[in-house]
Design a protein around this motif. Sequence first.
Motif, short mmCIF file in Angstrom:
data_model
loop_
_atom_site.label_atom_id
_atom_site.label_comp_id
_atom_site.label_asym_id
_atom_site.label_seq_id
_atom_site.Cartn_x
_atom_site.Cartn_y
_atom_site.Cartn_z
N ASP A 91 0.94 -1.34 -0.02
CA ASP A 91 0.17 -0.03 0.08
C ASP A 91 0.78 1.46 -0.03
OD1 ASP A 91 -2.32 -1.51 0.24
OD2 ASP A 91 -2.11 -1.51 2.40
N ASN A 98 2.58 -1.19 -5.13
CA ASN A 98 2.10 -2.34 -5.74
C ASN A 98 2.92 -3.40 -6.31
OD1 ASN A 98 -0.51 -1.73 -5.24
ND2 ASN A 98 -0.46 -0.47 -7.30
N LYS A 103 1.83 -7.26 3.00
CA LYS A 103 0.80 -6.42 3.42
C LYS A 103 1.17 -5.99 4.97
CE LYS A 103 -3.01 -4.41 4.15
NZ LYS A 103 -3.36 -2.93 3.50
N ARG A 167 -6.17 -4.67 -4.35
CA ARG A 167 -5.43 -4.47 -3.04
C ARG A 167 -6.06 -5.41 -1.87
NH1 ARG A 167 -3.34 1.34 -2.25
NH2 ARG A 167 -2.47 1.68 -4.50
N GLY A 170 -8.61 -3.75 0.32
CA GLY A 170 -9.04 -2.64 -0.32
C GLY A 170 -10.33 -3.03 -1.18
#
Length: 171
Positions: A91, A98, A103, A167, A170
């Motif tokens: 992020d 990306n 994460k 994502r 997301g």
Amino acid sequence: KNTALRQLERFEESKEAKLLSYDDIAKATEISAFENAVIAPLFGFRNNVDYYRKTSCINFLDNIQVPTLIINAADDPFFDPTFFPFEKGCDSTTGKKNQSPIKLIRTEHGGHLGFMFHQVQKEETDLLDVSFMPAELARFVKHIFDRRFYLERADSIWQYARINNQRYFGE
């Protein structure tokens, strides 16, 4: 601390025990003092700062090539609350945006291992009566499983990240 002192007395003739100071261990009232008295000498570090610099995961994050979930609480007493490597995560708006398979999640509370005992609220997840960590891990694994086709096809994690426009969390 008490366990370390008992073991030092028990194995006082060992080569490891000869690296340690009973007095330094007994005087330790903070984690850093204990690390300086025990961890650093036992494992060949100059002090606790040298230990953290050489063993920190920050040295290895750029080499991670598989989807990885890292969760940290801002109130974890073992970590500097002012530092969290957001630029290494998927992020990021500055780092390898990306392209990272990592994460990173930071919560305000949780302490050290506190996620194992936090009970989620009904509105937080579909997995009722499950603590925070298993619920987050299940979401992460589901995210990866749902995108397995891309993972199987991708020649590298970079391609996966480029293909994956949605994502984690997301969606």
